[in-house]
Design a protein around this motif. Structure first.
Motif, mmCIF file in Angstrom:
data_model
loop_
_atom_site.group_PDB
_atom_site.id
_atom_site.type_symbol
_atom_site.label_atom_id
_atom_site.label_comp_id
_atom_site.label_asym_id
_atom_site.label_seq_id
_atom_site.Cartn_x
_atom_site.Cartn_y
_atom_site.Cartn_z
ATOM 1 N N LEU A 31 39.169 -60.213 26.197
ATOM 2 C CA LEU A 31 37.802 -60.813 25.813
ATOM 3 C C LEU A 31 36.690 -59.998 26.387
ATOM 4 O O LEU A 31 36.771 -59.820 27.704
ATOM 5 N N LEU A 32 35.855 -59.160 25.768
ATOM 6 C CA LEU A 32 34.841 -58.318 26.712
ATOM 7 C C LEU A 32 33.619 -58.476 26.147
ATOM 8 O O LEU A 32 33.454 -59.101 25.042
ATOM 9 N N LYS A 33 32.341 -58.060 26.652
ATOM 10 C CA LYS A 33 31.006 -58.315 26.482
ATOM 11 C C LYS A 33 30.489 -56.893 26.857
ATOM 12 O O LYS A 33 31.012 -56.083 27.533
ATOM 13 N N LEU A 34 29.250 -56.607 26.135
ATOM 14 C CA LEU A 34 28.649 -55.329 26.460
ATOM 15 C C LEU A 34 28.217 -55.264 28.142
ATOM 16 O O LEU A 34 28.046 -56.468 28.567
ATOM 17 N N SER A 35 28.480 -54.215 28.534
ATOM 18 C CA SER A 35 28.124 -54.065 30.020
ATOM 19 C C SER A 35 26.827 -54.265 30.456
ATOM 20 O O SER A 35 25.767 -54.279 29.610
ATOM 21 N N THR A 36 26.581 -55.145 31.504
ATOM 22 C CA THR A 36 25.298 -55.629 31.833
ATOM 23 C C THR A 36 24.153 -54.473 31.959
ATOM 24 O O THR A 36 22.907 -54.563 31.299
ATOM 25 N N GLN A 37 24.632 -53.530 32.472
ATOM 26 C CA GLN A 37 23.388 -52.381 32.507
ATOM 27 C C GLN A 37 23.253 -51.799 31.206
ATOM 28 O O GLN A 37 22.187 -51.161 31.062
ATOM 29 N N THR A 38 24.141 -51.758 30.387
ATOM 30 C CA THR A 38 24.009 -51.075 28.916
ATOM 31 C C THR A 38 23.115 -52.240 28.217
ATOM 32 O O THR A 38 22.270 -51.775 27.299
ATOM 33 N N SER A 39 23.610 -53.487 28.017
ATOM 34 C CA SER A 39 22.773 -54.523 27.141
ATOM 35 C C SER A 39 21.371 -54.747 27.595
ATOM 36 O O SER A 39 20.623 -55.109 27.115
ATOM 37 N N SER A 40 21.307 -54.767 29.061
ATOM 38 C CA SER A 40 20.000 -55.086 29.609
ATOM 39 C C SER A 40 19.363 -53.816 30.140
ATOM 40 O O SER A 40 18.965 -53.879 31.351
ATOM 41 N N SER A 41 19.343 -52.646 29.697
ATOM 42 C CA SER A 41 19.010 -51.504 30.156
ATOM 43 C C SER A 41 17.436 -51.599 30.455
ATOM 44 O O SER A 41 16.559 -51.942 29.738
#
Length: 311
Positions: free
Chosen positions: A54-64
């Motif tokens: 189970l995966l999510k968008l990377s924090t740095q990517t999704s909250s750029s």
């Protein structure tokens, strides 16, 4: 009138019962044959193991941090071809991940890893004691690591990515939960170790591919921005360009230091201990019931067909 219809219907059911009763030995024999066949068939099927993550968008990517600049510098950024994020940007990235994983170009990238193609196309069985795959030696020689199969018509001795694509797509399962924005990726295979390794490889390659693309785009953007900075004389525009340069430098930094650049596991891949399929007991019950019903239908039809022939 209703009593007459009910009487005829009762007679029909009674007749049907006696037909089946007279053929009970043959029906039992046929059903038993299906039962034996179902057991043999179920035992012949290999165990399939399923590893999932189970995966999510990377924090740095999704909250750029660039998202905060989208409204202020959007027009200038669009001129330079830089994406500063915005509403729906996460959905676009998730759709890109799903499409990438199932694409031919991504499979080509995976097939560059030596053990992937034999695992997909030549696996015969798995030995749980040695934890090793047994390959179909008429297809692939694990000693020399060479393909020895007789090439099918219009194909090569070594399977191409086009031939491997249907097998690959049948091996992976990708799902996006729109409510939580989480991605589920699973791999099914005869070998639990291969399922785990292949799933881990897919996740790593998705991140690696997007990390490379981000670095290339950031480098191109920086070249353009530095060029514009040297030509620009207005302080307000220079300030904007400086902010864009800062964000591209942050993108480069994140791409170089962050292994999970685009997607990161919430629930990491694992080596499954229990088989995923087949459920042999259910398979045996279904085949046996099918055999019993088919036998009953056959002897009923045989009875009426014989009577019609004699009348």
């Amino acid at each position: 009138m209703e009593n007459s219809n009910n009487s005829e219907q009762l007679i029909d059911f009674k007749e049907l019962f006696f037909i089946l009763w007279d053929a009970k030995y043959w029906i039992t024999l046929c059903t038993s044959g299906f039962a034996v066949f179902s057991v043999l068939y179920a035992l012949s099927l290999p165990n399939i193991y399923y590893s999932e993550s189970l995966l999510k968008l990377s924090t740095q990517t999704s909250s750029s941090p660039t998202s905060s600049l989208s409204s202020q510098f959007g027009s200038i950024a669009s001129m330079t071809g830089i994406n500063l994020g915005g509403v729906g940007n996460d959905i676009g990235k998730i759709n890109s991940v799903l499409s990438t994983i199932q694409s031919r170009d991504f499979l080509k990238r995976l097939l560059e890893i030596e053990w992937v193609l034999p695992g997909l196309m030549a696996t015969e069985s798995y030995d749980p004691d040695t934890k090793k795959i047994t390959y179909n030696t008429s297809f692939y020689d694990p000693e020399t690591k060479a393909w020895v199969r007789e090439a099918p018509k219009n194909r090569f001795q070594t399977p191409s990515f086009q031939e491997a694509l249907p097998v690959y797509q049948g091996t992976i399962r990708v799902f996006h939960n729109k409510q939580t924005n989480l991605i589920s990726i699973g791999v099914s295979h005869k070998s639990p170790v291969f399922a785990y390794n292949f799933l881990s490889l897919i996740i790593d390659e998705v991140n690696s591919f997007n990390r490379t693309m981000a670095l290339e785009n950031a480098e191109k953007s920086l070249v353009y921005l530095y060029e514009q900075m040297s030509l620009e004389r207005r302080d307000d525009v220079s300030l904007t360009i400086s902010s864009l340069i800062e964000q591209q430098l942050k993108t480069k930094m994140l791409a170089k230091v962050n292994k999970d650049f685009l997607i990161q596991p919430i629930d990491s891949p694992f080596i499954p201990e229990m088989k995923y399929s087949p459920v042999r007991s259910q398979l045996c019950i279904i085949i046996t019931l099918f055999g019993g019903i088919l036998s009953c239908i056959f002897f009923v039809l045989k009875h009426y067909f014989t009577n019609r022939q004699n009348s």
